[in-house]
Design a protein around this motif. Structure first.
Motif, PDB file in Angstrom:
ATOM      1  N   LEU A  55       0.874  -1.167   0.000  1.00 54.90           N
ATOM      2  CA  LEU A  55       0.000   0.000   0.000  1.00 54.90           C
ATOM      3  C   LEU A  55       0.912   1.218   0.000  1.00 54.90           C
ATOM      4  N   ALA A 127      -8.296   1.056   4.124  1.00 52.93           N
ATOM      5  CA  ALA A 127      -8.366   2.169   3.177  1.00 52.93           C
ATOM      6  C   ALA A 127      -7.931   3.483   3.798  1.00 52.93           C
ATOM      7  N   ASP A 130      -4.442   4.378   2.817  1.00 55.82           N
ATOM      8  CA  ASP A 130      -4.151   4.485   1.379  1.00 55.82           C
ATOM      9  C   ASP A 130      -4.112   5.951   0.980  1.00 55.82           C
ATOM     10  N   ARG A 131      -2.948   6.424   0.507  1.00 57.19           N
ATOM     11  CA  ARG A 131      -2.810   7.817   0.096  1.00 57.19           C
ATOM     12  C   ARG A 131      -3.443   8.079  -1.267  1.00 57.19           C
ATOM     13  N   GLU A 135      -0.939   3.354  -9.091  1.00 58.98           N
ATOM     14  CA  GLU A 135       0.025   2.256  -9.179  1.00 58.98           C
ATOM     15  C   GLU A 135       0.622   2.269 -10.584  1.00 58.98           C
ATOM     16  N   SER A 166       2.058   6.054  -6.396  1.00 62.37           N
ATOM     17  CA  SER A 166       2.257   5.158  -5.266  1.00 62.37           C
ATOM     18  C   SER A 166       3.631   4.496  -5.324  1.00 62.37           C
TER      19      SER A 166
END
Length: 295
Positions: A55, A127, A130-131, A135, A166
């Motif tokens: 993540l 979640a 999660d920034r 991806e 990410s």
């Protein structure tokens, strides 16, 4: 700080070592590591590890009952495989995760303990960490372009923004921009379609190349030399050393505790980029081009 290639290899080794195995005990002597209280982490003792995922720059441990551990190694956190019930070093040791056949030891060098561990329930809890960055390895060119043009930033700041991309950090962003032959201070709004396509391809290739290199270096062991400064890097950490493409001396910009490394000949048409320290100090004496700098 471990970035996408490093975290990917960690996850592969963790999966091979303990996926499908029950976690027997968690030992956390450090008061700085665990940042959550609900659910209690000892609830995981006896639970089977279902898998691992990434993540951003975080490592996610997946357990029975939709419970997760979210580990951020930060700059100096490292994972090591040790004998079962290993001793946790007093100065560097943060935690140990014990299994029947061995232990995963978490250490962190330095006096500032920044690594963090959260125990969360459900996908909603996961979640929250999660920034939201893209991806890049699975991205299309359109996806990449949309993320890049979300804000008008310099390329260096855009690539290292976890809300945009990410797993990309300071080290690999230097390598990406050198491969793409783009200035780290180029504004995203000034990029041509060809520049964007080149940057997208360079990002994927750089991350894939370094993931393969780290896999080969690690073999069947856990990574022991996780560092942002590698001898085979083209520009990152190579100030004043020759560029592997054109042999010009690598330049850098220093700001706060960060730095940008680049090749003036390959990336900025020979122009030296002003930094916030020496360029202000030297003022008119600051060299504007690579030739002036060499003189």
């Amino acid at each position: 700080m471990p970035e996408l290639p490093d975290v990917t290899v960690y996850i592969e080794r963790l999966t091979a070592a303990v996926c499908g195995k029950p976690l027997r005990r968690v030992r956390i002597p450090s008061p700085f590591l665990l940042r959550s209280v609900d659910p209690p982490i000892n609830q995981l003792e006896g639970s089977v590890v279902q898998g691992f995922s990434r993540l951003g720059k975080r490592i996610v441990w997946e357990f029975d009952g939709d419970v997760y551990l979210v580990l951020h190694l930060m700059i100096a956190g490292r994972l090591k495989w040790r004998d079962a019930e290993c001793i946790i070093p007093k100065k560097l040791g943060l935690a140990a995760f014990d299994f029947d056949h061995g232990s995963i030891l978490l250490t962190e060098a330095g006096s500032k303990k920044r690594a963090s561990l959260f125990c969360v329930s459900g996908r909603a809890g996961l979640a929250a960490h999660d920034r939201g960055g893209l991806e890049v390895m699975d991205s299309t060119l359109d996806d990449f372009r949309n993320a890049l043009f979300t804000e008008n930033r310099t390329l260096k700041r855009a690539l290292t923004n976890p809300r945009l991309f990410s797993g990309v950090g300071n080290a690999y962003s230097d390598e990406i921009l050198h491969r793409a032959r783009l200035s780290p201070l180029q504004l995203t709004r000034n990029l041509s379609p060809e520049d964007v396509a080149c940057l997208h391809q360079s990002t994927i290739e750089t991350m894939a190349d370094w993931t393969d290199r780290l896999r080969e270096e690690t073999g069947d062991d856990f990574p022991e030399k996780v560092t942002a400064f590698r001898k085979d890097m083209a520009v990152h950490g190579k100030y004043r050393q020759p560029c592997p493409v054109c042999s010009a001396p690598i330049q850098r910009i220093v700001y706060a505790k960060h730095e940008v490394n680049y090749c003036a000949r390959c990336q900025t048409e020979g122009r030296l980029l002003a930094d916030r320290a020496f360029s202000r100090l030297l003022k008119k004496d600051w060299p504007k081009t690579l030739d002036e700098w060499e003189d």
